[in-house]
Each structure stands twice: as structure tokens, then as C-alpha cells.
Motif scaffolding. Structure first.
Motif, short mmCIF file in Angstrom:
data_model
loop_
_atom_site.label_atom_id
_atom_site.label_comp_id
_atom_site.label_asym_id
_atom_site.label_seq_id
_atom_site.Cartn_x
_atom_site.Cartn_y
_atom_site.Cartn_z
N ARG A 42 -49.36 -12.37 1.23
CA ARG A 42 -48.51 -12.71 2.38
C ARG A 42 -48.26 -11.48 3.25
NH1 ARG A 42 -47.15 -15.91 -1.94
NH2 ARG A 42 -46.94 -18.15 -1.44
N MET A 43 -48.00 -11.72 4.51
CA MET A 43 -47.83 -10.62 5.45
C MET A 43 -46.51 -9.89 5.23
SD MET A 43 -47.71 -10.49 9.64
CE MET A 43 -45.91 -10.57 9.73
N LEU A 44 -46.60 -8.59 5.17
CA LEU A 44 -45.43 -7.71 5.17
C LEU A 44 -45.68 -6.68 6.25
CD1 LEU A 44 -42.81 -6.56 3.87
CD2 LEU A 44 -44.32 -5.17 2.41
N ALA A 45 -44.74 -6.52 7.16
CA ALA A 45 -44.94 -5.59 8.27
C ALA A 45 -43.62 -4.96 8.68
CB ALA A 45 -45.58 -6.30 9.46
N LEU A 46 -43.58 -3.65 8.63
CA LEU A 46 -42.45 -2.90 9.19
C LEU A 46 -42.88 -2.44 10.57
CD1 LEU A 46 -39.70 -1.48 9.01
CD2 LEU A 46 -40.87 0.43 7.87
N TYR A 47 -42.23 -2.99 11.58
CA TYR A 47 -42.57 -2.71 12.98
C TYR A 47 -41.55 -1.72 13.52
CZ TYR A 47 -43.07 -3.65 18.03
OH TYR A 47 -43.24 -3.54 19.39
N ILE A 48 -42.02 -0.52 13.87
CA ILE A 48 -41.11 0.50 14.39
C ILE A 48 -41.55 0.92 15.79
CG2 ILE A 48 -40.41 1.34 12.12
CD1 ILE A 48 -42.36 3.63 12.40
N THR A 49 -40.57 1.23 16.62
CA THR A 49 -40.84 1.55 18.02
C THR A 49 -40.00 2.73 18.47
OG1 THR A 49 -39.09 0.15 18.94
CG2 THR A 49 -41.19 -0.93 18.44
N LEU A 50 -40.50 3.39 19.50
CA LEU A 50 -39.72 4.48 20.10
C LEU A 50 -38.53 3.93 20.87
CD1 LEU A 50 -42.56 6.84 21.45
CD2 LEU A 50 -41.27 6.99 19.29
N SER A 51 -38.59 2.65 21.22
CA SER A 51 -37.48 2.05 21.97
C SER A 51 -36.34 1.60 21.04
CB SER A 51 -37.99 0.86 22.79
OG SER A 51 -38.60 -0.11 21.95
N GLY A 52 -36.54 1.70 19.74
CA GLY A 52 -35.48 1.38 18.80
C GLY A 52 -35.40 -0.06 18.36
#
Length: 358
Positions: A42-52
Motif C-alpha cells: 500500500r502507498m505510504l508517502a510523506l509529502y514535504i514542501t518549502l511552503s509548509g
């Protein structure tokens, strides 16, 4: 501590002008959140951005007892997780992907976000993880202490003439007794000619007089790995085997002596490899000198002839020269070291002097 790690990742993303990144490797997610999530297919994704706008995408099958300071987006088995993720991805901006994300997830996201550029950004999290902080160093010391105890117990079992497979089963019990979380990798016990196979898979073989016995084991303790190899002999040591052992031991010592911050990894490899070659056994040393280690038994980075990276303080890696002569003898001696400014700290303390088990 967790927040500091995430800040370091974001700092490098900013330097590399990468506004967003998906991290899927469970070890990396544990490093950044303190939570182990093993999602299977199953999909596991930690999505991080410079915009917070950071988010963790996770299946409802994996509930967490408490939050991790990052907004969680749940999905179930009848939903399409990539489509859910795509709604949050910043359009037409470069996207970093880690090397472990399954291609079917990546390809679908590329279809949905065709205007974005996708790049392998694994190096960012690898750079942050490779230098251990003081807490991590202590955890690695603790895991290695257990390994010292376990290898002694395994060596003491050799006279019982258990098969290699039986020795492996007993090791699982030893880890449980010592309070470890299990193996950090598939253990190796190799008798005689089997010891000449660096990655031998344990079978029903039993020990014979004059055999070298390679024991390559490690455990996980508090989510950090240990790894060590010792080679001993049963009843007696054939003269040629003794020579091979002493060459490997000296190579191990030379590698450790060379290991410190500021030198190149390839030069550490050469310190051991050149000595083995000088003694006429170069073609029988068939693998790199070592690998990095931490949360994973094989963290990013290695000690090899082609790695020209400079060693940094706090990096932890193995020094494990070996000589493997098919049909005759195999010897490997492995220690873990923490690189310091003026040398290295050796984490393994079980003796390395040539040992005969009666």
C-alpha cells in the motif's frame, strides 16, 4: 530532535531549489517522524514542501496511537491514493522522489501531473541521515554491545556440532533473551567450504575439524542496527588457513587505523585491500571493504574503491576485509566504527585474535 532533522532536509531542499518532495522509505519516515509504518504494497508517502504544507498519506489499516506533528491524510482500500496525493501536489513545480517509491505510484503521479519535473531526491535525506547525532551513536553502541554478547554465545555453541540452520534458529532465541528486536539482516553461519562463500545461505552442514567458522550476525535494538563478523576454527588451524587469517586480521587493523574524518572512503578501502593484494590474496577479496549502517543495516554510502567522498564526523560504517578461497577456507573479520576528527571509535569489542574452539 525530530523537528531539527526535518529542518535540515528542508534546508537542503531550499539550497537545491526543490520546492516539494515525496519520501516513501519507511526507515526515512521513521527518522523524520519517530514512527515505524510498514505499509506492504500500500502507498505510504510523506509529502514535504518549502511552503509548509507537509502531509503524511497513509492507509487506514495503519492507525497511529498519537500524532506526529504532521497533518495526516487517510485513505482506504477502495480509494485511489495517488489521485488523493495529486490533489495536494503543487502544480508545475519540480518534485523530488525518493529511490524506494514503487514505480506504479510514480508513473501514475507523472500521468496526473504532467507539467511537473520529477527528480531523484534521495540524496537529500541520505545526506541528513549519514552523520549520526549523539543519541544515535549511543543507540549504535548499545546494539553492538548485544552483538558482542551474542557472538560469544554462538562461538561457544560450535562444539555441540549443531547444523548451520540450527545455529540460526538458536540466534533468534538469543536476541529475544538479550532484549533485541530481532535480526538486523539474515545471519550467516558458514562452516568450512561454506565459509568461502561471502553470502552463504545457511544449510544443514555441520562443523568438521580444521574448519574455519564464519559468524556474521547483527541485531536491532531501539530501531538501530549492529553488525559484526568473527571467524574462528574448530579443533585446529591448518597452516595455510592460519596465514589467511592473519592477513585478514592485519587488513582489518589497517582499515581501522586509516578510518577518520577528512579521508576518502576509497583510501580506507585501499589501506586494507592493498595489503591483501601485497600478500597474494587480492583476487580472493571479492567485495567492498564496508558499508554504512544505522537504522538500516546498509545505510546510504559504502567503503569502496570507487567512493571518493570524504568521511564526515559521526558517520558509522563497517570495516570487513575477507579472503575466500573456494573449496578451502573463508575468513572475514568485521567491526563497526564511528568516524571522529582524529580517528575512529570501534563499536565491537569481542576479541579478534586467532581462536581455536575445542
Amino acid at each position: 530532535m525530530i523537528q531539527e532533522r526535518l529542518k535540515k532536509v528542508l534546508r537542503i531542499m531550499e539550497e537545491e531549489k526543490l520546492p516539494q518532495m515525496i519520501i516513501s522509505d519507511p526507515s526515512a519516515i521513521f527518522y523524520l517522524t519517530g514512527k515505524w509504518i510498514l505499509p506492504g504494497e500500500r502507498m505510504l508517502a510523506l509529502y514535504i514542501t518549502l511552503s509548509g504544507h507537509d502531509k503524511l498519506f497513509i492507509n487506514e489499516l495503519f492507525p497511529m496511537s498519537e500524532g506526529i506533528g504532521i497533518e495526516t491524510v487517510w485513505y482506504n482500500d477502495v480509494q485511489k491514493p495517488v489521485e488523493i496525493l495529486a490533489k495536494y501536489v503543487e502544480k508545475d513545480k519540480p518534485m523530488g522522489i525518493d529511490k524506494n517509491w514503487p514505480s506504479h505510484f510514480l508513473l501514475r503521479l507523472m500521468e496526473l501531473k504532467g507539467g511537473s519535473t520529477f527528480v531523484n531526491a534521495s540524496g537529500i535525506i541520505d545526506k541528513v541521515r549519514m552523520c549520526k547525532d549523539e543519541r544515535e551513536k549511543e543507540l549504535m553502541r548499545n546494539a553492538s554491545k548485544l552483538n558482542d554478547i551474542a557472538v560469544g554465545k554462538m562461538i561457544n555453541l560450535i562444539p555441540k556440532k549443531y547444523s548451520e540452520k540450527k545455529m540460526g534458529k538458536i540466534l533468534s532465541d538469543i536476541w529475544e533473551e538479550l532484549g533485541a528486536e530481532g535480526h538486523s539482516f539474515d545471519p550467516i553461519v558458514g562452516y568450512g567450504v561454506n565459509a568461502a562463500n561471502p553470502h552463504h545461505v545457511m544449510d544443514g552442514s555441520t562443523v568438521k575439524e580444521g574448519d574455519s567458522v564464519v559468524i556474521d550476525i547483527g541485531c536491532k535494538k531501539d530501531s538501530y542496527c549492529s553488525d559484526m563478523t568473527r571467524t574462528v576454527f574448530y579443533k585446529y588451524v591448518p597452516e595455510h588457513s592460519k596465514e589467511v587469517y592473519n592477513v585478514v586480521l592485519e587488513a582489518n587493523k589497517r582499515g581501522i587505523e586509516k578510518a577518520k574524518a577528512g579521508v576518502r572512503f576509497c583510501d580506507i578501502d585501499a589501506a586494507a585491500r592493498d595489503y591483501i593484494t601485497e600478500k597474494g590474496y587480492g583476487k580472493y577479496f571479492t567485495h567492498r571493504l564496508g558499508h554504512s549502517i544505522g537504522i538500516d543495516d546498509h545505510d546510504f554510502g559504502d567503503v569502496s574503491s570507487v567512493n571518493t567522498d570524504i568521511v564526515q564526523p559521526g558517520q558509522i560504517f563497517s570495516i570487513e576485509p575477507g579472503i575466500y578461497i573456494p573449496g578451502e577456507v573463508g575468513v572475514r573479520i568485521e567491526d563497526l566504527v564511528i568516524a571522529t576528527e582524529d580517528g575512529c571509535e570501534v563499536l565491537n569489542h569481542y576479541p579478534k585474535n586467532l581462536m581455536i574452539v575445542e
